[in-house]
Scaffold this motif. Structure first.
Motif, mmCIF file in Angstrom:
data_model
loop_
_atom_site.group_PDB
_atom_site.id
_atom_site.type_symbol
_atom_site.label_atom_id
_atom_site.label_comp_id
_atom_site.label_asym_id
_atom_site.label_seq_id
_atom_site.Cartn_x
_atom_site.Cartn_y
_atom_site.Cartn_z
ATOM 1 N N ARG A 152 28.063 49.675 40.807
ATOM 2 C CA ARG A 152 28.157 48.588 39.829
ATOM 3 C C ARG A 152 28.724 47.371 40.538
ATOM 4 O O ARG A 152 29.662 47.490 41.335
ATOM 5 N N ASP A 153 28.164 46.197 40.289
ATOM 6 C CA ASP A 153 28.634 44.986 40.959
ATOM 7 C C ASP A 153 30.106 44.734 40.637
ATOM 8 O O ASP A 153 30.523 44.825 39.475
ATOM 9 N N PRO A 154 30.898 44.393 41.662
ATOM 10 C CA PRO A 154 32.309 44.106 41.412
ATOM 11 C C PRO A 154 32.475 42.741 40.751
ATOM 12 O O PRO A 154 31.594 41.884 40.854
ATOM 13 N N ASN A 155 33.607 42.573 40.075
ATOM 14 C CA ASN A 155 33.976 41.254 39.572
ATOM 15 C C ASN A 155 34.670 40.536 40.720
ATOM 16 O O ASN A 155 35.619 41.067 41.297
ATOM 17 N N CYS A 156 34.188 39.353 41.053
ATOM 18 C CA CYS A 156 34.724 38.617 42.181
ATOM 19 C C CYS A 156 35.226 37.262 41.709
ATOM 20 O O CYS A 156 34.599 36.641 40.858
ATOM 21 N N ARG A 157 36.351 36.848 42.284
ATOM 22 C CA ARG A 157 36.834 35.508 41.963
ATOM 23 C C ARG A 157 37.593 34.947 43.154
ATOM 24 O O ARG A 157 38.151 35.686 43.954
ATOM 25 N N GLU A 158 37.588 33.632 43.251
ATOM 26 C CA GLU A 158 38.342 32.963 44.297
ATOM 27 C C GLU A 158 39.751 32.750 43.765
ATOM 28 O O GLU A 158 39.956 32.107 42.737
ATOM 29 N N ALA A 159 40.753 33.301 44.456
ATOM 30 C CA ALA A 159 42.132 33.224 43.990
ATOM 31 C C ALA A 159 42.875 32.049 44.606
ATOM 32 O O ALA A 159 43.838 31.554 44.024
ATOM 33 N N TRP A 160 42.449 31.612 45.752
ATOM 34 C CA TRP A 160 43.101 30.548 46.500
ATOM 35 C C TRP A 160 42.075 30.071 47.502
ATOM 36 O O TRP A 160 40.998 30.654 47.600
ATOM 37 N N GLU A 161 42.375 29.081 48.273
ATOM 38 C CA GLU A 161 41.428 28.632 49.270
ATOM 39 C C GLU A 161 41.202 29.739 50.298
ATOM 40 O O GLU A 161 42.148 30.230 50.918
ATOM 41 N N ASN A 162 39.962 30.180 50.432
ATOM 42 C CA ASN A 162 39.566 31.246 51.346
ATOM 43 C C ASN A 162 40.347 32.538 51.083
ATOM 44 O O ASN A 162 40.722 33.250 51.999
ATOM 45 N N LEU A 163 40.573 32.841 49.833
ATOM 46 C CA LEU A 163 41.258 34.071 49.435
ATOM 47 C C LEU A 163 40.578 34.569 48.163
ATOM 48 O O LEU A 163 40.477 33.832 47.186
ATOM 49 N N PHE A 164 40.117 35.830 48.177
ATOM 50 C CA PHE A 164 39.253 36.323 47.121
ATOM 51 C C PHE A 164 39.760 37.653 46.570
ATOM 52 O O PHE A 164 40.248 38.489 47.326
ATOM 53 N N ILE A 165 39.609 37.839 45.268
ATOM 54 C CA ILE A 165 39.980 39.085 44.601
ATOM 55 C C ILE A 165 38.693 39.773 44.160
ATOM 56 O O ILE A 165 37.825 39.159 43.554
ATOM 57 N N PHE A 166 38.605 41.075 44.474
ATOM 58 C CA PHE A 166 37.453 41.881 44.095
ATOM 59 C C PHE A 166 37.940 43.002 43.179
ATOM 60 O O PHE A 166 38.793 43.788 43.571
ATOM 61 N N GLN A 167 37.417 43.067 41.964
ATOM 62 C CA GLN A 167 37.724 44.146 41.031
ATOM 63 C C GLN A 167 36.578 45.140 41.097
ATOM 64 O O GLN A 167 35.460 44.848 40.678
ATOM 65 N N ILE A 168 36.860 46.310 41.667
ATOM 66 C CA ILE A 168 35.853 47.350 41.820
ATOM 67 C C ILE A 168 35.942 48.267 40.600
ATOM 68 O O ILE A 168 37.005 48.405 39.999
ATOM 69 N N HIS A 169 34.845 48.927 40.232
ATOM 70 C CA HIS A 169 34.815 49.668 38.968
ATOM 71 C C HIS A 169 34.997 51.172 39.081
ATOM 72 O O HIS A 169 35.132 51.847 38.071
ATOM 73 N N CYS A 170 34.986 51.712 40.295
ATOM 74 C CA CYS A 170 35.243 53.147 40.425
ATOM 75 C C CYS A 170 35.873 53.434 41.781
ATOM 76 O O CYS A 170 35.765 52.637 42.716
ATOM 77 N N LEU A 171 36.527 54.564 41.896
ATOM 78 C CA LEU A 171 37.274 54.918 43.091
ATOM 79 C C LEU A 171 36.386 55.011 44.324
ATOM 80 O O LEU A 171 36.743 54.521 45.399
ATOM 81 N N GLY A 172 35.219 55.632 44.205
ATOM 82 C CA GLY A 172 34.325 55.774 45.348
ATOM 83 C C GLY A 172 33.896 54.424 45.913
ATOM 84 O O GLY A 172 33.884 54.227 47.130
ATOM 85 N N ASP A 173 33.550 53.498 45.022
ATOM 86 C CA ASP A 173 33.161 52.163 45.469
ATOM 87 C C ASP A 173 34.347 51.434 46.095
ATOM 88 O O ASP A 173 34.203 50.732 47.093
ATOM 89 N N TRP A 174 35.534 51.590 45.519
ATOM 90 C CA TRP A 174 36.735 50.955 46.059
ATOM 91 C C TRP A 174 37.020 51.462 47.473
ATOM 92 O O TRP A 174 37.323 50.684 48.372
ATOM 93 N N LYS A 175 36.897 52.778 47.680
ATOM 94 C CA LYS A 175 37.124 53.351 49.010
ATOM 95 C C LYS A 175 36.124 52.782 50.016
ATOM 96 O O LYS A 175 36.476 52.503 51.165
#
Length: 193
Positions: free
Chosen positions: A83-106
Protein backbone atom coordinates in the motif's frame (compact mmCIF):
# COMPACT_ATOMS: atom_id res chain seq x y z
CA UNK A 1 -12.33 49.96 15.10
CA UNK A 2 -14.66 47.92 17.28
CA UNK A 3 -13.64 44.47 18.50
CA UNK A 4 -15.71 41.52 17.31
CA UNK A 5 -17.77 39.71 19.91
CA UNK A 6 -16.88 36.08 19.27
CA UNK A 7 -18.53 34.45 22.26
CA UNK A 8 -22.17 35.17 22.99
CA UNK A 9 -23.72 35.59 26.42
CA UNK A 10 -24.76 31.95 26.53
CA UNK A 11 -21.10 30.85 26.26
CA UNK A 12 -21.40 29.50 22.72
CA UNK A 13 -20.29 31.07 19.46
CA UNK A 14 -22.96 33.07 17.62
CA UNK A 15 -24.25 31.59 14.39
CA UNK A 16 -21.78 32.15 11.54
CA UNK A 17 -18.80 32.71 13.85
CA UNK A 18 -17.65 29.06 14.03
CA UNK A 19 -15.51 29.61 10.94
CA UNK A 20 -13.83 32.61 12.60
CA UNK A 21 -13.02 30.55 15.70
CA UNK A 22 -11.66 27.68 13.62
CA UNK A 23 -9.50 30.17 11.72
CA UNK A 24 -8.12 31.49 15.02
CA UNK A 25 -7.27 27.97 16.18
CA UNK A 26 -5.36 27.23 12.97
CA UNK A 27 -3.03 30.17 13.72
CA UNK A 28 -2.59 29.31 17.39
CA UNK A 29 1.02 28.67 18.39
CA UNK A 30 2.00 27.59 21.88
CA UNK A 31 5.42 28.20 23.42
CA UNK A 32 7.17 25.77 25.78
CA UNK A 33 5.87 27.46 28.94
CA UNK A 34 2.29 27.11 27.78
CA UNK A 35 2.74 23.42 26.97
CA UNK A 36 3.29 22.65 30.69
CA UNK A 37 -0.45 23.00 31.20
CA UNK A 38 -1.36 20.72 28.26
CA UNK A 39 -2.60 17.34 29.47
CA UNK A 40 -3.12 14.35 27.21
CA UNK A 41 -5.33 11.55 28.52
CA UNK A 42 -4.33 7.89 28.52
CA UNK A 43 -6.79 6.99 25.75
CA UNK A 44 -5.57 9.85 23.58
CA UNK A 45 -1.94 8.90 24.20
CA UNK A 46 -2.63 5.31 23.07
CA UNK A 47 -4.40 6.65 19.98
CA UNK A 48 -1.39 8.84 19.16
CA UNK A 49 0.98 5.90 19.67
CA UNK A 50 -1.07 3.78 17.26
CA UNK A 51 -1.00 6.60 14.71
CA UNK A 52 2.78 6.85 15.12
CA UNK A 53 3.47 3.20 14.32
CA UNK A 54 5.67 2.36 11.36
CA UNK A 55 6.99 5.86 10.79
CA UNK A 56 10.23 6.53 8.97
CA UNK A 57 12.15 9.74 8.49
CA UNK A 58 14.29 10.44 5.45
CA UNK A 59 16.78 12.93 4.07
CA UNK A 60 18.39 13.14 0.62
CA UNK A 61 22.15 13.73 0.69
CA UNK A 62 22.30 16.71 -1.64
CA UNK A 63 22.37 20.49 -1.60
CA UNK A 64 20.52 20.64 -4.92
CA UNK A 65 16.87 21.61 -5.12
CA UNK A 66 14.40 18.90 -6.06
CA UNK A 67 10.67 18.33 -5.96
CA UNK A 68 9.35 16.51 -2.90
CA UNK A 69 6.54 15.09 -5.05
CA UNK A 70 9.11 13.62 -7.44
CA UNK A 71 10.89 12.00 -4.49
CA UNK A 72 7.63 10.54 -3.16
CA UNK A 73 6.60 9.11 -6.54
CA UNK A 74 10.08 7.67 -7.21
CA UNK A 75 10.28 5.99 -3.79
CA UNK A 76 6.74 4.59 -4.03
CA UNK A 77 7.74 3.02 -7.34
CA UNK A 78 11.10 1.76 -6.04
CA UNK A 79 9.75 0.32 -2.80
CA UNK A 80 6.72 -1.31 -4.48
CA UNK A 81 4.90 -1.68 -1.15
CA UNK A 82 1.57 -3.43 -0.61
CA UNK A 83 0.00 0.00 0.00
CA UNK A 84 1.40 3.43 -0.88
CA UNK A 85 2.84 5.21 2.16
CA UNK A 86 1.65 8.61 3.30
CA UNK A 87 4.50 11.00 2.60
CA UNK A 88 5.00 14.57 3.69
CA UNK A 89 7.78 17.12 3.79
CA UNK A 90 8.46 17.93 7.45
CA UNK A 91 11.27 20.44 6.97
CA UNK A 92 13.60 21.47 4.20
CA UNK A 93 14.98 18.21 2.75
CA UNK A 94 13.44 16.21 5.60
CA UNK A 95 10.56 13.81 4.95
CA UNK A 96 8.19 11.68 7.03
CA UNK A 97 6.89 8.39 5.63
CA UNK A 98 3.90 6.68 7.27
CA UNK A 99 4.00 3.02 6.29
CA UNK A 100 0.86 0.88 6.69
CA UNK A 101 2.20 -2.51 7.76
CA UNK A 102 5.21 -3.98 9.53
CA UNK A 103 6.57 -5.88 6.51
CA UNK A 104 6.57 -2.76 4.35
CA UNK A 105 8.13 -0.71 7.16
CA UNK A 106 10.96 -3.26 7.53
CA UNK A 107 11.58 -3.10 3.78
CA UNK A 108 11.80 0.70 3.77
CA UNK A 109 13.92 1.06 6.91
CA UNK A 110 16.13 -2.04 6.77
CA UNK A 111 16.49 -3.17 3.14
CA UNK A 112 18.25 -0.11 1.72
CA UNK A 113 20.44 1.50 0.63
CA UNK A 114 18.08 3.77 -1.24
CA UNK A 115 19.03 6.44 -3.74
CA UNK A 116 17.21 9.30 -5.39
CA UNK A 117 18.61 10.78 -8.62
CA UNK A 118 22.01 9.31 -7.78
CA UNK A 119 22.11 10.74 -4.25
CA UNK A 120 21.93 8.69 -1.08
CA UNK A 121 18.65 8.67 0.82
CA UNK A 122 19.03 8.33 4.57
CA UNK A 123 16.05 6.43 6.02
CA UNK A 124 15.63 5.62 9.70
CA UNK A 125 12.99 4.62 12.21
CA UNK A 126 11.11 7.63 13.61
CA UNK A 127 9.03 7.73 16.78
CA UNK A 128 6.91 10.72 15.79
CA UNK A 129 7.54 12.38 19.16
CA UNK A 130 10.78 14.25 18.59
CA UNK A 131 11.04 17.31 16.39
CA UNK A 132 11.97 16.24 12.84
CA UNK A 133 14.36 19.17 12.34
CA UNK A 134 16.44 17.99 15.33
CA UNK A 135 16.64 14.34 14.23
CA UNK A 136 20.20 12.97 14.03
CA UNK A 137 20.77 10.31 11.38
CA UNK A 138 23.21 7.46 12.07
CA UNK A 139 24.47 7.35 8.49
CA UNK A 140 23.80 5.74 5.14
CA UNK A 141 23.47 1.96 5.17
CA UNK A 142 25.50 0.46 2.33
CA UNK A 143 26.44 -3.01 1.14
CA UNK A 144 29.99 -4.24 0.80
CA UNK A 145 31.43 -7.53 -0.42
CA UNK A 146 34.56 -9.12 0.99
CA UNK A 147 36.15 -11.52 -1.53
CA UNK A 148 38.93 -14.09 -1.28
CA UNK A 149 38.11 -15.59 2.12
CA UNK A 150 39.52 -19.11 2.46
CA UNK A 151 36.86 -21.78 3.04
CA UNK A 152 38.26 -22.70 6.46
CA UNK A 153 37.84 -19.15 7.75
CA UNK A 154 34.35 -18.74 6.27
CA UNK A 155 33.09 -21.37 8.72
CA UNK A 156 34.41 -19.50 11.78
CA UNK A 157 31.85 -16.77 12.51
CA UNK A 158 34.30 -14.93 14.81
CA UNK A 159 36.70 -14.46 11.89
CA UNK A 160 33.87 -13.48 9.54
CA UNK A 161 32.56 -10.97 12.07
CA UNK A 162 36.03 -9.47 12.64
CA UNK A 163 36.55 -9.09 8.88
CA UNK A 164 33.19 -7.38 8.51
CA UNK A 165 33.97 -4.96 11.37
CA UNK A 166 37.14 -3.86 9.56
CA UNK A 167 34.91 -2.39 6.86
CA UNK A 168 32.70 -0.31 9.18
CA UNK A 169 29.87 -0.47 11.69
CA UNK A 170 28.18 -3.78 10.84
CA UNK A 171 24.43 -4.09 10.63
CA UNK A 172 24.22 -7.55 9.03
CA UNK A 173 26.54 -10.21 7.59
CA UNK A 174 25.42 -12.73 4.96
CA UNK A 175 27.49 -15.65 3.74
CA UNK A 176 27.07 -15.98 0.01
CA UNK A 177 27.32 -19.39 -1.71
CA UNK A 178 30.41 -18.11 -3.52
CA UNK A 179 33.59 -17.20 -1.68
CA UNK A 180 32.56 -13.78 -0.41
CA UNK A 181 30.67 -12.06 2.39
CA UNK A 182 27.91 -9.55 1.89
CA UNK A 183 28.07 -6.96 4.67
CA UNK A 184 25.40 -4.36 5.31
CA UNK A 185 27.08 -1.56 7.18
CA UNK A 186 26.51 1.99 8.24
CA UNK A 187 28.66 4.46 6.34
CA UNK A 188 28.88 7.63 8.35
CA UNK A 189 27.93 10.96 6.83
CA UNK A 190 30.87 13.20 7.66
CA UNK A 191 29.52 16.57 6.78
CA UNK A 192 26.15 18.07 7.44
CA UNK A 193 24.01 18.62 4.35
Amino acid sequence: MAAKNIVGSSGSAPAGKEDDIEDLFTHLELNKDELDDVVIGVKEAKTYQEAGRWLAIGKVLTNRNFSAETLFEKMKSTWNLSRDPNCREAWENLFIFQIHCLGDWKKVVHQGPWTFKGFGLLIEDYDGLSAPEGFVFNGLHVWAQIHGIPELYRKLMEVVDDLARKVGKVKEVQLAPKLFLRVTMCGFVLESI
